[in-house]
Structure formats: structure tokens, C-alpha cells
Design an enzyme around this catalytic site. Structure first.
Site, PDB file in Angstrom:
ATOM      1  N   GLU A  24       0.836  -1.209   0.000  1.00  0.00           N
ATOM      2  CA  GLU A  24       0.000   0.000   0.000  1.00  0.00           C
ATOM      3  C   GLU A  24       0.871   1.261   0.000  1.00  0.00           C
ATOM      4  O   GLU A  24       2.069   1.199   0.298  1.00  0.00           O
ATOM      5  CB  GLU A  24      -0.928   0.014   1.214  1.00  0.00           C
ATOM      6  CG  GLU A  24      -0.196   0.054   2.549  1.00  0.00           C
ATOM      7  CD  GLU A  24      -1.045   0.647   3.682  1.00  0.00           C
ATOM      8  OE1 GLU A  24      -1.490   1.794   3.556  1.00  0.00           O
ATOM      9  OE2 GLU A  24      -1.221  -0.042   4.696  1.00  0.00           O
ATOM     10  N   LYS A 156      -4.109  -2.163  15.330  1.00  0.00           N
ATOM     11  CA  LYS A 156      -3.704  -1.385  16.505  1.00  0.00           C
ATOM     12  C   LYS A 156      -4.877  -1.243  17.448  1.00  0.00           C
ATOM     13  O   LYS A 156      -6.017  -1.094  17.010  1.00  0.00           O
ATOM     14  CB  LYS A 156      -3.285   0.017  16.083  1.00  0.00           C
ATOM     15  CG  LYS A 156      -1.912   0.104  15.516  1.00  0.00           C
ATOM     16  CD  LYS A 156      -1.409   1.539  15.574  1.00  0.00           C
ATOM     17  CE  LYS A 156      -0.034   1.630  14.958  1.00  0.00           C
ATOM     18  NZ  LYS A 156      -0.026   2.058  13.563  1.00  0.00           N
TER      19      LYS A 156
HETATM   20  N1  PSU Z   1      -3.530   1.386  10.702  1.00  0.00           N
HETATM   21  C1  PSU Z   1      -2.210   1.379  10.972  1.00  0.00           C
HETATM   22  N2  PSU Z   1      -1.374   1.986  10.098  1.00  0.00           N
HETATM   23  C2  PSU Z   1      -1.825   2.550   8.941  1.00  0.00           C
HETATM   24  C3  PSU Z   1      -3.213   2.512   8.667  1.00  0.00           C
HETATM   25  C4  PSU Z   1      -4.022   1.918   9.571  1.00  0.00           C
HETATM   26  O1  PSU Z   1      -1.796   0.869  12.001  1.00  0.00           O
HETATM   27  O2  PSU Z   1      -1.026   3.088   8.170  1.00  0.00           O
HETATM   28  C5  PSU Z   1      -3.709   3.107   7.378  1.00  0.00           C
HETATM   29  C6  PSU Z   1      -3.907   2.006   6.331  1.00  0.00           C
HETATM   30  O3  PSU Z   1      -3.625   2.533   5.047  1.00  0.00           O
HETATM   31  C7  PSU Z   1      -5.387   1.701   6.463  1.00  0.00           C
HETATM   32  C8  PSU Z   1      -5.949   3.084   6.728  1.00  0.00           C
HETATM   33  O4  PSU Z   1      -5.945   1.097   5.332  1.00  0.00           O
HETATM   34  O5  PSU Z   1      -4.999   3.695   7.579  1.00  0.00           O
HETATM   35  C9  PSU Z   1      -7.310   3.032   7.357  1.00  0.00           C
HETATM   36  O6  PSU Z   1      -7.875   4.314   7.356  1.00  0.00           O
HETATM   37  P1  PSU Z   1      -9.430   4.516   7.689  1.00  0.00           P
HETATM   38  O7  PSU Z   1      -9.563   4.122   9.144  1.00  0.00           O
HETATM   39  O8  PSU Z   1      -9.712   5.963   7.434  1.00  0.00           O
HETATM   40  O9  PSU Z   1     -10.150   3.576   6.778  1.00  0.00           O
END
Ligand code: PSU
Ligand code: MN
Length: 297
Positions: A24, A156
Site C-alpha cells: 500500500e 492497533k
Molecule cells: N492502521 C495502521 N497503520 C496505517 C493505517 C491503519 O496501524 O497506516 C492506514 C492504512 O492505510 C489503512 C488506513 O488502510 O490507515 C485506514 O484508514 P481509515 O480508518 O480511514 O479507513
């Protein structure tokens, strides 16, 4: 008009049935700061290459969906502070905006599948937010509707882990534990929650994936790999920082697509080098495991 560009090297590998691992780019634009973002991407790519698979960074280059960003493009995204965070909703808007973008787990998984890639390595997936069960990352519905293997270190605990697992259960996503029975909590190897099935090796992951395809199920497989023991941070040490970061987000009214990057940035600021080391260690480990799985197909 959607611009969907696949790099020649990636297209060749896919056509020849060679192992490819998607990566990603939200990690690059919104996860790590420069130059750590470029460094970690290169190290993940090297780990994948070392296992005999081809790394493929997915992102948006001037509005064009790009499967296989070059090293120079990664560097440009990593230094572009105007690059946007691209989840599924943003994909159709990106061409109009014509900007650089870092794709989340949701958008990357979707695009990897469209390109014919079956394995994707990341750090932590998004999920259901703590105290905000209405805020569900698009990562979850994409996992429920996209047949590919996503390798991560769990999620997390900035998220509500029990609700995240409930969602995955409801929507039929098998959660595998890489040589573990525990659902890992990113920095910590344990969460007190169980996975659906422990797997011993890449061949067992491939077996589950093939069974899903044989049954024509729409879901993907989530492979959760605990952070290497040497770099683990006990939950008791991270939990106060997470509680503080979540409280700050609530107090400042941070919502929508901004909340995850906000929480990630606060965690780095509050914890200094320890979380960064754990984060890098698990990313490289996940890249290696993903390459082993890709080689099994
Ligand atoms: N959680 C992490 N590190 C990250 C992300 C999530 O520990 O970098 C990033 C990933 O790209 C994930 C995104 O797909 O955040 C999720 O964002 P949202 O909660 O807005 O969907
Ligand atoms: Mn959200």
C-alpha cells in the site's frame, strides 16, 4: 475516463504466473514521515525480493491508478505533502483531482485484485473505531468482498478490536493466525482475542485461499502475523498512549478520513522511537511472510 496503469515488470510477472506481492502507499503518504517512509518501503521491497517474489507498490500518480510505482515515484509521493489519502470512495474522484495519492488497505486490495495480484502485505488494517462503532474503515467491507490474501500484524488497539473481529465474522472473512492462536494487536503479540484458525506455514494459507475459491466465496483471507518478539511492546506500555491519543481526537473533534492519520501521528509523537522500531520490524516481517505465501500459489 479512468487511467489504470500497470508497470511492464508487474504485468509480465502476473502473466507468467510469477509471485507478486502488493504494497500500500497510504503508509508512505500518511503513515510514516519522510525519509522513514521511503526507507521502510525499500526494505519491504527488498524482503519480498529476497524471498523470490516481485514487490508492487500501488498508488495514485497524478490521478492515475498505478500498479507498480517506480522508486522515483515512491520518493515523490513520500515528499509530497499535498498527496491525498485514497480509500475506495476516493478512487473515482482521484482522476478528476489529478493529484498524487496514497492508497489505503481497502483501495490497495481492490486494485491489486483487479490487476490479478493475490497477496498483499501491510502493517495494520483499519477497523471499527474505539468509542465510535459507526466509524468502520472501508478496509473491512473490502476484505469481505475481495478475494485476496492480506497479511498484517492484526490491528492497533487505537481500534475496537472485539468489534473489528465481530464485523469480520459477520461478513465471512476467515482470520488466520501465523503460528499463533492469538489475534495480534500490532505492537503486541497478544490481544486476549482468538483467531479462527492457526496456520503453520504458507502452504496452509494457500490451502484456505484455494478452498475459498473452489467454493466461489467472495471474501479474502486475513493472515495475522505477530510482531517479532524482540521488537514487541507489551500492551501495558502502549495502552496509556493509545488512550491519550483517542481522548485527544475526541476532544479536538477529529472525524472521517482524518482520524486514523491523526491517531497514528499522535502515537509516534507520544512514544518516540520504540513504536517506530516495532512498526518497521513487523512490516518487514509481514513482507517476508507475504512473499512466502505468494510463492505457494
Ligand atoms: N492502521 C495502521 N497503520 C496505517 C493505517 C491503519 O496501524 O497506516 C492506514 C492504512 O492505510 C489503512 C488506513 O488502510 O490507515 C485506514 O484508514 P481509515 O480508518 O480511514 O479507513
Ligand atoms: Mn473511518
Amino acid at each position: 475516463m479512468v487511467n489504470f496503469h500497470v508497470s511492464p515488470a508487474v504485468q509480465q510477472a502476473i502473466d507468467a504466473g510469477q509471485p507478486v506481492v502488493a504494497l500500500e502507499s497510504a503508509l508512505i503518504t500518511h503513515g510514516f514521515a519522510y525519509p522513514a517512509n521511503v526507507d521502510i518501503t525499500r526494505r519491504m521491497a527488498a524482503a519480498i525480493d529476497g524471498e523470490g517474489a516481485l514487490p508492487c507498490v500501488i498508488g495514485l500518480w497524478r490521478g492515475a491508478i498505478t500498479i507498480g510505482l517506480s522508486d522515483a515515484q515512491v520518493e515523490a509521493l513520500a515528499t509530497d505533502t499535498t498527496a491525498i489519502k485514497v480509500s475506495v470512495r476516493d478512487l473515482s474522484l482521484a482522476g478528476v483531482r489529478g493529484v498524487h495519492g496514497g492508497t489505503t488497505v481497502a483501495a490497495t486490495a481492490l486494485l491489486a485484485h483487479r490487476a490479478g495480484i493475490r497477496v498483499f502485505a501491510t502493517g495494520g488494517i483499519g477497523g471499527v473505531h474505539r468509542g465510535h462503532p459507526e466509524d468502520i474503515s472501508a478496509d473491512l467491507p473490502v476484505l469481505a468482498s475481495t478475494p485476496l490474501v492480506v497479511v498484517c500484524a492484526g490491528a492497533k488497539s487505537i481500534l475496537d478490536l472485539p468489534r473489528t473481529l465481530e464485523y469480520l465474522e459477520t461478513w465471512g472473512v476467515p482470520v488466520l493466525g501465523w503460528q499463533t492462536d492469538e489475534f495480534p494487536a500490532f505492537y503486541s503479540r497478544v490481544s486476549g482475542l482468538k483467531v479462527d484458525q492457526r496456520v503453520a506455514d504458507a502452504a496452509q494459507v494457500a490451502e484456505v485461499f484455494h478452498a475459498q475459491r473452489a467454493l466461489a466465496l467472495p471474501q479474502g483471507v486475513l493472515v495475522t502475523v505477530p510482531v517479532p518478539a524482540a521488537d514487541e511492546i507489551p500492551a501495558a506500555d502502549v495502552e496509556p498512549l493509545i488512550a491519550q491519543a483517542v481522548a485527544e481526537a475526541d476532544a479536538q473533534g477529529v472525524t472521517g478520513k482524518a482520524i486514523t492519520p491523526f491517531l497514528l501521528a499522535r502515537m509516534v509523537a507520544l512514544s518516540e522511537t520504540r513504536t517506530k522500531r516495532a512498526n518497521e520490524s513487523l512490516l518487514i516481517n509481514n513482507a517476508r511472510v507475504a512473499a512466502q505465501i505468494a510463492r505457494c500459489f
